[in-house]
Design an enzyme around this catalytic site. Structure first.
Site, PDB file in Angstrom:
ATOM      1  N   LYS A 180       0.799  -1.237   0.000  1.00 43.88           N
ATOM      2  CA  LYS A 180       0.000   0.000   0.000  1.00 43.88           C
ATOM      3  C   LYS A 180       0.833   1.291   0.000  1.00 43.88           C
ATOM      4  CE  LYS A 180      -4.269  -1.602   2.142  1.00 43.88           C
ATOM      5  NZ  LYS A 180      -5.250  -1.320   3.194  1.00 43.88           N
TER       6      LYS A 180
ATOM      7  N   ASP B 291      -9.889   3.281   2.322  1.00 44.51           N
ATOM      8  CA  ASP B 291     -10.063   2.642   3.644  1.00 44.51           C
ATOM      9  C   ASP B 291     -10.815   3.566   4.605  1.00 44.51           C
ATOM     10  OD1 ASP B 291      -8.837   0.244   3.055  1.00 44.51           O
ATOM     11  OD2 ASP B 291      -6.846   0.930   3.629  1.00 44.51           O
TER      12      ASP B 291
END
Ligand code: NAP
Length: 299
Positions: free
Chosen positions: A71, A107
């Site tokens: 990520k 997220d």
């Protein structure tokens, strides 16, 4: 599914990815809406990340989801970053826009939308986030924009301090609006009394340690909304005990679905069918538990 030379391809890259629910969730949504898209998963080792991302660009892959451990590292291969991804320093969604790779993070929006979907508006609330790892970072950055007060509690208190300072500095928020402390009984006892929302963003309670809980039962109360982002098991001990205390509860699958829905909307420009996505994930979880011993699912 009618695949053709025109079908748009989206994919997950991570290491490992074999137990990911994302292909189930995204393909259910594409099929439900009759969109000519397909979603697959690729296991990409850290040393191959650059080849994979640039390869995806050359192949005209339309969108990517990015999961652990890529990520942060993936950012160096992108052409552009969306505001939140730049701020947080993490990417979980990529859009290939006419050959330019644009990175996003969904997220935080996943948690925000999961709260709103459950009828819980984080605006002007006192919110406690447990944990200061990757998931907490995205969640805390997103919620700090709305909360009256955000308290980050972590086992390693230095990490909570670093995150709280980063947020206050990056968002220009007063330092006393974003506080931090150690994740222990005494801090929980003090902070939970007048809190509205508590989010477990640690891995405490995750299988195989599903008899563990980050909050002792006697500290939970009916004025709380308890959100556990751990989704294996779906009903953690924390959520079970929160229900018994009369608190409102939100499970980790909600975050997974809502962050996936935000990725879906970035790639397609179409509103995601939340219930279809959740049902597909639940069906897969039930089938897997019937067929084999419980295993760990990943986003
Ligand atoms: P991470 O970066 O490794 O962070 C782990 C966090 O958990 C750290 O704050 C760590 O504290 C804390 N922790 C671990 N073991 C602990 C223990 N025994 N006692 C107290 N604290 C402990 O992991 P992450 O990516 O943030 O993920 C955290 C959890 O969220 C995982 O269970 C993951 O599966 C889940 N998750 C769910 C979703 C979803 O869509 N629902 C998305 C992302 C992640 P220290 O800093 O002290 O080590």
């Amino acid at each position: 599914m009618n695949l053709s030379a025109r079908t748009k391809v989206c994919a997950l890259i991570g290491h490992p990815v074999e137990h990911s629910l994302s292909p189930i969730i995204q393909n259910a949504a594409f099929q439900h809406l009759g969109l000519d898209y397909v979603y697959v998963a690729f296991n990409v080792k850290p040393e191959d990340l650059g080849y994979a991302v640039l390869g995806a660009k050359s192949l005209g892959i339309h969108g990517l989801n990015v999961t652990m451990p890529h990520k942060v590292e993936v950012i160096r291969y992108l052409d552009e970053l969306d505001g939140d991804a730049r701020l947080i320093g993490s990417v979980n969604t990529i859009l290939n826009s006419n050959g330019r790779l644009i990175g996003y993070t969904t997220d935080g929006i996943g948690v925000l939308n999961a709260l709103k979907y459950a009828g819980e508006d984080p605006a002007n609330k006192k919110i406690i986030v447990l944990g200061a790892g990757g998931a907490s970072r995205s969640i805390s950055f997103s919620l700090a924009k709305y909360a009256r007060e955000l308290v980050i509690l972590n086992r390693t208190v230095d990490k909570a301090e670093g995150l709280a300072k980063d947020i206050a500095c990056s968002l220009g928020i007063r330092a006393d609006t974003v506080r931090f402390g150690k994740l222990d009984y005494s801090h929980l006892e003090t902070e939970l009394k007048d809190a509205d929302i508590v989010i477990n963003a640690t891995s405490v309670g995750m299988k195989p340690n599903d008899e563990e809980t980050p909050i002792k039962r006697e500290l939970l109360h009916s004025g709380l909304t308890v959100f556990d982002i751990v989704y294996e098991p779906l009903e953690t001990r924390l959520l079970r005990e929160a229900k018994l205390a009369g608190a409102k509860t939100i499970d980790g699958l909600s975050m997974l679905i809502h962050q996936g829905a935000a990725s879906f909307e970035i790639w397609t420009g179409v509103k995601a069918p939340i219930e279809v996505m959740r049902e597909a994930a639940l069906k897969k979880i039930r089938e897997t538990h019937e067929v084999s011993a419980p295993q760990q699912f990943k986003g």
